[in-house]
Structure formats: structure tokens, C-alpha cells
Design an enzyme around this catalytic site. Structure first.
Site, mmCIF file in Angstrom:
data_model
loop_
_atom_site.group_PDB
_atom_site.id
_atom_site.type_symbol
_atom_site.label_atom_id
_atom_site.label_comp_id
_atom_site.label_asym_id
_atom_site.label_seq_id
_atom_site.Cartn_x
_atom_site.Cartn_y
_atom_site.Cartn_z
ATOM 1 N N SER A 266 56.551 78.428 91.187
ATOM 2 C CA SER A 266 56.307 78.609 92.618
ATOM 3 C C SER A 266 54.918 78.110 92.971
ATOM 4 C CB SER A 266 56.427 80.088 92.983
ATOM 5 O OG SER A 266 55.277 80.769 92.511
ATOM 6 N N LYS A 267 54.695 78.030 94.275
ATOM 7 C CA LYS A 267 53.395 77.601 94.775
ATOM 8 C C LYS A 267 52.304 78.553 94.292
ATOM 9 C CE LYS A 267 51.066 77.342 99.274
ATOM 10 N NZ LYS A 267 49.857 77.753 98.672
ATOM 11 N N ARG A 268 52.680 79.844 94.200
ATOM 12 C CA ARG A 268 51.700 80.843 93.761
ATOM 13 C C ARG A 268 51.188 80.576 92.339
ATOM 14 N NH1 ARG A 268 54.395 85.871 94.192
ATOM 15 N NH2 ARG A 268 55.675 84.848 95.760
ATOM 16 N N ASP A 271 48.526 78.009 92.673
ATOM 17 C CA ASP A 271 47.296 78.582 93.240
ATOM 18 C C ASP A 271 46.550 79.390 92.177
ATOM 19 O OD1 ASP A 271 47.941 77.454 95.600
ATOM 20 O OD2 ASP A 271 48.700 79.291 96.546
#
Ligand code: GLU
Length: 508
Positions: A266-268, A271
Site C-alpha cells: 500500500s501507499k502507507r 510512506d
């Protein structure tokens, strides 16, 4: 005659294209080009609530950056277009009318409250409510109501949806077998499927209807898409049968997994661990927040494409560094893996480092010139070329080039304290002062000649390599890393080398 290969990438413009979506696009592209076929971009924008402005342009730009252009799509010649579903509404209306006429679709007037009640009452009895053969005649639809009542409700402006009639009755032999090019034969019990909504009450088709209608109209031969669409396969298969259309071949790609190997990437994750999951920077139109992209982070498309291609597929050889045309030559959909592929950001960087050694040097030179400008330093193309050749091996990212080479253009801002403590000895100033004298008459036109001259000189002076090399590097670079010292000295020239040594002698 065998059918021409036509594949499509069909993103919904609900946000930036995630790296997983990019891999789907890439596999479609590789497959199309391998079979001399066409790669089509179709924008699936029927869900107005989830539309995000800029997302469509983002997809187009990302594909362009990756050098995987589409043959047909928004902005190209209109062979089987338009290529945006919002411009194809009439087609879906016509298609659903056909299904109603064939008795394979029907109007349903049930309110969400009444459906909720059914759900709850089923649950209370320990059952699951499915809107299908089991229940449909007990619900409010054109199968249970009289023709007059149905017409009355429609004329009245009552809200309705149009549902697919999944199977006529609940017999026991209702399995379908459909093949997936990656997963083999899949067996699905149609009795468990619901009468999916094909047309919503807002007059827009659902994904399922629009997707199947368009794949047929655009003569798609192979549907290559993410694993998350596998549960829709049986329904899509049934829709083709109901329309009496030829079913394309299907291939559902494995998931991209987190670096830990557990769960979907995921994008998380990006990050948290500091790596991009998008091809290009994405500015959220609502919050203005920028999510980093590969391009801006210093990756080259050749590496991104190579790395992504090998996430879930490999050509069965040891070779990892492959160009796009080599990938096309080797690609085979049957060799795509069934199980998820773990995303390894370090491996991604390694691919980039490898590709930086092979791509056109002008790309690296331009980046260096651009990054130097931010420090008000003008680097000439000749100097950029020289420096890039000296440092590129150490660069994993384009954006690292400046940091790896700034000392060619700027005096060191300080001296690595630990290195000074270790390498700057009592006799160092004297050795360096002697070097300054030697330097005056040394020729710096050719690093290898200078190196030979230098070696003779230290031998004559009884200076050891260890005594002079590290202090000299500290004076010129400020730390113990960097390119070959003789290359650095010849690049900087007499004046700069002298002044940097004098400066260090004063400051250390
Ligand atoms: N619009 C769907 C998506 O965004 C397309 C799925 C498909 O390829 O059929 O994933």
C-alpha cells in the site's frame, strides 16, 4: 483465422496510478507487443462519486514516461473509441435493453431499507441473504410484479436498478468451469452468485456491464488484470454467454505484497519505509499533499519497467537486467506466477543502479547540470560528461549524482572529523607542503601520467602512500570517499588543488 491480439488497460480515474496498476499496464503492453497486437487504454469513469480530477492525465503521463505507449486510447485515432466510458453511455443502455429482451436482466425496485431488512431477518435465522434465484420472486422486481405494475412504477419515476438474472433456477449442476491463463481451470458454483446490478438508479452502468460491453465492442482478445477481479470472473463469463458473445481469454495477475511479504503493498508502506509507490509525483487535488513518484526520486523508467516486469514473472533464466525489447521477446503470460510477489525496495534501487550504467549518459549529465544549478553552479556539458563517468558507478539514483560529485565543483564545506582524527597526523602539513611544490611542475593533463609522476616523486621523497593519500583526499573532498584521487586532481587543476590544500592547512 486466429484472432488478432488486442489487450487493454482499464484504470478508473480515482487517484494516481499505483505501482501495481502500472505492472498490470506493463504486462498488457508486453503481451501485446510480443504477439504484434494492440495495447489499448480505456478510462473506466462511470463512477462519478469517485472521480478525481487529474487522474486520467496522470495515467497517460505515467505510461509515456515508462515508454509503454498505448496504440489506442484517449487522444488517439478513434478506431474503436471513444475510450472513456463516460462517452459511451448509449452503448450500455442498448446492451442492457438487449439483455432485458433476452430475459437475462430485469428491473428491481427494492429500496435499500427493505433489502437491509431481508438481510437482517436472514441473519437472524443464521442464513445469508443473496438476491438471486433463491429470493428474487419474493422481492419487488419485474419478475415478481405484474407488467402493469412495473410500467406504473417506471412512469411514476420510482427509483429502480437493472439486475442480471444469474441462473434460471437453483439446480445443483450449476458449476461453470472457466480457464485462466495463469491459474488454470476455475470452478465456480453459480448458485452462490447474486443477481448483480448492471444499471444503477442514477442511470449509469456498473463496472461489470460497462467492462464486458466495452471489451466486446473493442474486440479485446485477452483480459489481463489484477487478482482482485478474480471474483468477478464468473459473472463476466455469464454475461458473455447471456449476450451470446465470444468470451475473451482471462489472466489474473498476482498481488504485489509488502516488503515483509505479508499483505498487499500500500501507499502507507511506501510512506513508512521511504520509497515511492507511484510512477510520478502526485499532488492530491484536495489536500495539495504530494506523494513521491519514481521519476522525481531519481529512478529511470528502464529500471522501473525491468524491476516491475520481474515482480511476478521471470523468463526462467538467471539474467535480471533486461531492456524493454528483451522483456517483450521473453515475456509469456503462462509463466506469470500465481502467488503474490514481494516488493523489495532495495532490489528496486539495485535495478536502478544497474540501469544507470547502461542508459544514455546524457540523461545523467542533464540531471547533474540541473541539480548543480540549484547551488548556483553552472556545469558545462564537457565537465558533466567527465564527472558522470567518474561517479556513476556509485549512484543508485539519478538524484544522488550531485551529492556524489559536488566536490568537483565546490570546495568542501567542512572536513569529516572522524577521518581527520585518524588520518591527519603531525607530519601531514609538512608532507602536503612538499606536495604543493611538486604539484607546481607536475603535468595534470592525463591522470595516468600524473599518477606515474606522483609515484616516482613519493618514492624519491620517501613518503608512503598512506601518509599522503588520505590527507590529500580530505583536503580536496572533505571526506575519505569519492572518485579516483588522480582523476580528481587532474579535473580540478593546479589552482584549485593548491587553494584547497592551503585552505585545509589553515582550517584543520
Ligand atoms: N476499472 C477496473 C480497475 O480499475 C478495471 C478492471 C479490469 O481490468 O477489468 O481496476
Amino acid at each position: 483465422m486466429t484472432q488478432a491480439v488486442r489487450v487493454r488497460f482499464a484504470p478508473s480515474p480515482t487517484g494516481p496510478l499505483h505501482i501495481g496498476g502500472l505492472r498490470t499496464a506493463l504486462y498488457n503492453y508486453l503481451f501485446a507487443k510480443k504477439h504484434n497486437g494492440d495495447f489499448i487504454l480505456r478510462i473506466e469513469d462511470t463512477d462519478q462519486n469517485r472521480f478525481v480530477s487529474g487522474a486520467e492525465d496522470y495515467v497517460v503521463n505515467a505510461l509515456k514516461w515508462c515508454n509503454i505507449p498505448f496504440d489506442e486510447g484517449p487522444g488517439t485515432e478513434d478506431k474503436k473509441g471513444p475510450y472513456k466510458q463516460s462517452e459511451r453511455k448509449e452503448l450500455y443502455k442498448k446492451a442492457v435493453r438487449t439483455l432485458i429482451q433476452k430475459g437475462r436482466a430485469y428491473y428491481a425496485f427494492d429500496s435499500s431499507e427493505s433489502l437491509e431488512k431481508h438481510r437482517v431477518s436472514h441473519e437472524e435465522k443464521g442464513k445469508t441473504f443473496i438476491y438471486n434465484w433463491h429470493n428474487r420472486l419474493k422481492l419487488e422486481n419485474s419478475l415478481s410484479l405484474s407488467k402493469e405494475e412495473v410500467q406504473k412504477r417506471i412512469d411514476n419515476g420510482d427509483r429502480y436498478v437493472i439486475r442480471f438474472l444469474m441462473v434460471e433456477n437453483g439446480g445443483v449442476e450449476n458449476f461453470i468451469n472457466s480457464t485462466d491463463l495463469i491459474r488454470g481451470t476455475l470452478r465456480v458454483d453459480l448458485n452462490l452468485l447474486d443477481d448483480k446490478i448492471l444499471f444503477k438508479s442514477d442511470g449509469m452502468p456498473t463496472y461489470h456491464l460497462a467492462n464486458v460491453v466495452d471489451d466486446h465492442a473493442m474486440e479485446i482478445s485477452h483480459v489481463i488484470r489484477g487478482e482482485e477481479w478474480l471474483p468477478s470472473l464468473a459473472l463476466h463469463h455469464q454475461l458473455y454467454i447471456a449476450f451470446e458473445w465470444k468470451t475473451p481469454q482471462f489472466a489474473h495477475l498476482p498481488l504485489l505484497l509488502k516488503p515483509t511479504g505479508k499483505g498487499k503493498l500500500s501507499k502507507r508502506d511506501g510512506d513508512k519505509l521511504g520509497f515511492p509507490v507511484f510512477p510520478l509525483d502526485w499532488r492530491d487535488p484536495e489536500t495539495g499533499k504530494v506523494s513521491p513518484g519514481y521519476k522525481e526520486a531519481g529512478y529511470v523508467p528502464e529500471a522501473v519497467v525491468n524491476f516491475l516486469a520481474l515482480l511476478g514473472w521471470n523468463p526462467g533464466t538467471e539474467q535480471e537486467i533486461l531492456t524493454l525489447s528483451e522483456l517483450i521477446g521473453l515475456f509469456s503470460i503462462e509463466q506469470v506466477h500465481k502467488s503474490g510477489a514481494r516488493f523489495d525496495p532495495e532490489k528496486n534501487k539495485w535495478f536502478n543502479q544497474q540501469h544507470l550504467q547502461h542508459i544514455e549518459e546524457s540523461v545523467l549529465e542533464q540531471q547533474l547540470i540541473k541539480d548543480a544549478k540549484a547551488f548556483d553552479i553552472v556545469v558545462s556539458p564537457e565537465k558533466a560528461q567527465k564527472v558522470v563517468r567518474l561517479v556513476k558507478e556509485r549512484a543508485s539514483l539519478l538524484t544522488e549524482l550531485w551529492g556524489l560529485s559536488s566536490y568537483f565543483f565546490m570546495d568542501p564545506e567542512g572536513y569529516d572529523a572522524k577521518a581527520v582524527r585518524k588520518q591527519w597526523k603531525e607530519g601531514t602539513p609538512e608532507v602536503l607542503t612538499k606536495f604543493l611544490t611538486f604539484l607546481k611542475s607536475a603535468s595534470l593533463s592525463e591522470p595516468s601520467n600524473f599518477q606515474a609522476e606522483f609515484k616516482t616523486w613519493i618514492a624519491d621523497e620517501s613518503i608512503s602512500f598512506g601518509q599522503i593519500m588520505a590527507p590529500l583526499r580530505l583536503c580536496l573532498v572533505g571526506k575519505l570517499s569519492g572518485a579516483d584521487l588522480f582523476e580528481i586532481i587532474c579535473f580540478l587543476g593546479h589552482k584549485t588543488v593548491t587553494s584547497r590544500i592551503q585552505k585545509a592547512l589553515q582550517n584543520i
